[in-house]
Design a protein around this motif. Sequence first.
Motif, mmCIF file in Angstrom:
data_model
loop_
_atom_site.group_PDB
_atom_site.id
_atom_site.type_symbol
_atom_site.label_atom_id
_atom_site.label_comp_id
_atom_site.label_asym_id
_atom_site.label_seq_id
_atom_site.Cartn_x
_atom_site.Cartn_y
_atom_site.Cartn_z
ATOM 1 N N LEU A 146 -13.075 15.157 -2.840
ATOM 2 C CA LEU A 146 -13.223 16.172 -2.755
ATOM 3 C C LEU A 146 -11.460 16.372 -3.672
ATOM 4 N N LEU A 147 -11.520 17.135 -4.900
ATOM 5 C CA LEU A 147 -10.725 17.743 -5.660
ATOM 6 C C LEU A 147 -9.482 17.798 -4.734
ATOM 7 N N SER A 148 -9.165 19.047 -4.127
ATOM 8 C CA SER A 148 -8.756 19.242 -3.751
ATOM 9 C C SER A 148 -7.880 18.074 -2.740
ATOM 10 N N LEU A 149 -8.118 17.042 -2.048
ATOM 11 C CA LEU A 149 -7.623 15.917 -1.515
ATOM 12 C C LEU A 149 -7.468 14.683 -2.335
ATOM 13 N N SER A 150 -7.879 14.897 -3.808
ATOM 14 C CA SER A 150 -7.505 13.860 -4.388
ATOM 15 C C SER A 150 -6.621 14.047 -5.178
ATOM 16 N N GLU A 151 -5.358 14.066 -4.443
ATOM 17 C CA GLU A 151 -3.561 14.412 -4.879
ATOM 18 C C GLU A 151 -3.037 13.007 -4.937
ATOM 19 N N ASP A 152 -3.536 12.060 -3.831
ATOM 20 C CA ASP A 152 -2.620 11.539 -3.319
ATOM 21 C C ASP A 152 -3.130 10.553 -2.836
ATOM 22 N N LEU A 153 -4.249 9.635 -3.975
ATOM 23 C CA LEU A 153 -4.723 8.660 -4.316
ATOM 24 C C LEU A 153 -3.821 7.620 -3.409
ATOM 25 N N PRO A 154 -4.525 6.068 -2.509
ATOM 26 C CA PRO A 154 -4.521 5.094 -1.655
ATOM 27 C C PRO A 154 -3.891 3.837 -3.466
ATOM 28 N N VAL A 155 -2.893 3.579 -3.691
ATOM 29 C CA VAL A 155 -2.507 2.955 -4.012
ATOM 30 C C VAL A 155 -2.106 1.160 -3.364
ATOM 31 N N VAL A 195 -2.225 -3.948 -9.661
ATOM 32 C CA VAL A 195 -2.557 -2.170 -9.346
ATOM 33 C C VAL A 195 -3.845 -1.622 -9.318
ATOM 34 N N PHE A 196 -4.180 -1.423 -7.402
ATOM 35 C CA PHE A 196 -5.086 -0.859 -7.737
ATOM 36 C C PHE A 196 -5.831 0.443 -7.199
ATOM 37 N N ARG A 197 -6.081 1.232 -7.747
ATOM 38 C CA ARG A 197 -6.107 2.901 -7.051
ATOM 39 C C ARG A 197 -6.893 2.903 -6.080
ATOM 40 N N GLY A 198 -6.880 3.126 -5.019
ATOM 41 C CA GLY A 198 -8.029 3.485 -3.932
ATOM 42 C C GLY A 198 -8.631 4.886 -4.134
ATOM 43 N N ILE A 199 -9.564 4.906 -3.874
ATOM 44 C CA ILE A 199 -11.297 5.975 -3.963
ATOM 45 C C ILE A 199 -11.129 6.648 -2.594
ATOM 46 N N GLU A 200 -10.394 6.331 -1.675
ATOM 47 C CA GLU A 200 -10.081 6.816 0.183
ATOM 48 C C GLU A 200 -8.977 6.160 0.501
ATOM 49 N N GLY A 201 -8.669 6.661 1.735
ATOM 50 C CA GLY A 201 -8.000 6.072 2.319
ATOM 51 C C GLY A 201 -7.141 6.603 3.651
ATOM 52 N N PHE A 202 -6.719 6.515 4.341
ATOM 53 C CA PHE A 202 -5.321 7.234 5.462
ATOM 54 C C PHE A 202 -4.920 5.857 5.658
ATOM 55 N N PHE A 230 1.162 -1.538 0.196
ATOM 56 C CA PHE A 230 -0.158 -0.358 -0.103
ATOM 57 C C PHE A 230 1.231 1.085 0.098
ATOM 58 N N VAL A 231 0.663 2.310 -1.571
ATOM 59 C CA VAL A 231 1.287 3.486 -1.260
ATOM 60 C C VAL A 231 0.524 4.041 -2.083
ATOM 61 N N GLY A 232 0.844 5.436 -1.881
ATOM 62 C CA GLY A 232 0.512 6.623 -2.307
ATOM 63 C C GLY A 232 0.451 6.590 -4.160
ATOM 64 N N GLU A 233 -0.421 7.116 -4.612
ATOM 65 C CA GLU A 233 -0.235 7.553 -6.148
ATOM 66 C C GLU A 233 0.466 8.410 -6.241
#
Length: 129
Positions: free
Chosen positions: A62-71, A44-51, A14-17
């Motif tokens: 939220l556009l401002s928080l979509s820069e580093d989605l989970p992968v 590789v699977f791109r997540g839609i939300e995570g922390f 699990f890493v960031g996009e």
Amino acid sequence: MTRLTGTALRLTVFVGESDTWHRRPLCSEIVHRAHAAGLAGASVFRGIEGFGASSLIHTSRLLSLSEDLPVAVVIVDTEERVRAFLPQLDELVTEGLVTLDACEVIRYTGRGAGDGDGPGPGARGGTAS
């Protein structure tokens, strides 16, 4: 083609996009290294939300928080081959999560396997049975 049935190990990274390795997407580098190592396959699977450890929630809503989605990069192969690949991940993954799970491979076939079942996994237009 690699033959794989029975007991196996699933490696999930699990890493960031936006994570990179020498200006290349980190998930792509992991996939290419897994391929070069002769592992059975990687997806590789791109997540839609995570922390993660940073506790920052990343979301596609939220556009401002979509820069580093989970992968998630998922690799399945024999325990011996997966464990032999782990040192490469030590070099690549400086932030993220790496997990191992025991699993059982029921079927592993590719296109053109000649089994008469139609398109292999990932083929477009096929139907699930």
